[in-house]
Design a protein around this motif. Structure first.
Motif, mmCIF file in Angstrom:
data_model
loop_
_atom_site.group_PDB
_atom_site.id
_atom_site.type_symbol
_atom_site.label_atom_id
_atom_site.label_comp_id
_atom_site.label_asym_id
_atom_site.label_seq_id
_atom_site.Cartn_x
_atom_site.Cartn_y
_atom_site.Cartn_z
ATOM 1 N N VAL A 73 0.764 -1.091 0.084
ATOM 2 C CA VAL A 73 -0.049 0.012 -0.050
ATOM 3 C C VAL A 73 0.803 1.378 0.042
ATOM 4 N N VAL A 74 2.006 1.167 0.942
ATOM 5 C CA VAL A 74 2.846 2.459 0.790
ATOM 6 C C VAL A 74 3.436 2.572 -0.467
ATOM 7 N N LEU A 75 3.827 1.405 -0.957
ATOM 8 C CA LEU A 75 4.578 1.505 -2.407
ATOM 9 C C LEU A 75 3.702 2.006 -3.381
ATOM 10 N N ALA A 76 2.488 1.734 -3.099
ATOM 11 C CA ALA A 76 1.556 2.345 -4.194
ATOM 12 C C ALA A 76 1.298 4.082 -4.253
ATOM 13 N N GLY A 77 1.534 4.385 -2.728
ATOM 14 C CA GLY A 77 1.546 5.896 -2.585
ATOM 15 C C GLY A 77 2.674 6.588 -3.038
ATOM 16 N N LEU A 79 4.616 5.348 -5.828
ATOM 17 C CA LEU A 79 4.525 5.476 -7.109
ATOM 18 C C LEU A 79 3.380 6.657 -7.634
ATOM 19 N N TRP A 80 2.362 6.709 -6.614
ATOM 20 C CA TRP A 80 1.707 8.018 -7.275
ATOM 21 C C TRP A 80 2.250 9.397 -7.028
ATOM 22 N N THR A 81 3.337 9.557 -6.226
ATOM 23 C CA THR A 81 3.933 10.719 -6.156
ATOM 24 C C THR A 81 5.055 10.827 -7.270
ATOM 25 N N GLN A 82 5.705 9.698 -7.547
ATOM 26 C CA GLN A 82 6.849 9.747 -8.249
ATOM 27 C C GLN A 82 6.930 9.218 -9.712
ATOM 28 N N LEU A 83 5.750 8.504 -10.167
ATOM 29 C CA LEU A 83 5.705 7.903 -11.360
ATOM 30 C C LEU A 83 5.442 8.829 -12.718
#
Length: 316
Positions: A73-77, A79-83
């Motif tokens: 879940v944290v990794l998804a967050g 990716l939302w900021t950096q992708l």
């Protein structure tokens, strides 16, 4: 018994990494933006966020499935900021191409002949420079900058205060903005195919030197940009990375970062004069009413910043 002990170690390390990632996300979102230390730490928020991936891998090795789910879940967050900085925007523009180069000259001591060579080789149309001294102005002139960019609005100064705009096309309505410690400039460039294009060279004071002034100046820059109508180009050493909410505030209106439009990634530019650098990207090019197909960083000997070059295309 050894396996159980190893799993506990892996879980402990994983949670340490995950806490760092969460702290990175919190800093990215702007928590503590009114305080100097959190803002300075936010410069490296994206590095802290790597802890989400490290934590996930450690949890999987330890077979800590519930911890791994949290890390996912944290990794998804993250990716939302950096992708978005790695994915080209895909905007289309049918107007003229304008190549922009932004360079901090380190108190005028950078190799300005290399700047001029880059202008010539890359067919730069607009050059913005910070930390421009009177001596650097003379050396730029001697290196032949006027042959490539004959139109200039320069406000040199000592102590890093100086700023300049060099243009292939005529400049008018030049202005030096009040309310800044260093020189921050604007002008109108008359492009032969597009007509008037607003151009800006910004250099807010570093938050490490005067946090209060940096905060005020970033808000002032947003006010200037929000009031701007029509196509515009910005070259700046914002002393801020995209992980700073104060920088992203500049992009909530008509302006977009050329690096994000081109999907160029983080483009670290500072400090370029250290064996371990550069590590953070504080030099930026912004575009309004247009797009960018390319953005990259370039080494300028003698400067502690890498220059950034963008090939922008304005809307017709």
């Amino acid at each position: 018994m050894v396996r159980k002990w190893m799993n506990r170690v892996l879980l402990g390390l994983g949670w340490g990494a995950l806490v760092a990632a969460i702290a990175g996300i919190v800093l990215y979102l702007g928590a503590g933006r009114q305080r100097q230390l959190p803002v300075l730490l936010a410069s490296g928020a994206s590095y802290l966020m790597l802890g989400a991936l490290v934590g996930l891998l450690l949890f999987l090795l330890a077979r800590g499935w519930r911890s791994a789910a949290v890390a996912g879940v944290v990794l998804a967050g993250v990716l939302w900021t950096q992708l978005p900085i790695f994915v080209p925007d895909g905007r289309a523009a049918s107007g003229p191409e304008v190549t922009v180069l932004q360079s901090n000259l380190l108190f005028g001591g950078a190799d300005v002949a290399e700047v001029v060579r880059t202008v010539r080789a890359e067919q730069v149309d607009l050059l913005t420079v910070e930390e421009l001294t009177s001596e650097a102005v003379d050396r730029l002139a001697a290196a032949g900058i006027a042959e490539q960019l004959p139109h200039q609005y320069l406000q040199p100064g000592g102590g890093g205060a100086g700023t300049g705009i060099y243009s292939r096309y005529p400049l008018r309505d030049t202005r030096k903005y009040d309310g800044f410690v260093l020189h921050n400039l604007g002008a109108t460039m008359d492009h032969p195919r597009r007509g008037p294009v607003a151009v800006f060279a910004f250099h807010p004071i570093p938050p490490s030197l005067d946090f209060t002034s940096w905060s005020v100046e970033m808000r002032r820059i947003r006010e200037i940009l929000d009031a701007q109508q029509g196509p515009a180009l910005v070259g700046a050493d914002f002393n801020a990375t995209r992980d700073h909410s104060a920088f992203r505030d500049l992009l909530r209106g008509r302006f977009a970062a050329a690096a994000e439009l081109a999907g160029a990634g983080p483009l670290p530019t500072y400090p370029a004069d250290r064996p371990w650098g550069p590590v953070i990207g504080i030099d930026h090019i912004l575009v309004a009413d247009g797009t960018a197909a390319e953005m990259r960083a370039l080494t300028i000997p003698g400067s502690d910043h890498r220059a950034v070059l963008a090939r922008t295309r304005l809307n017709a």
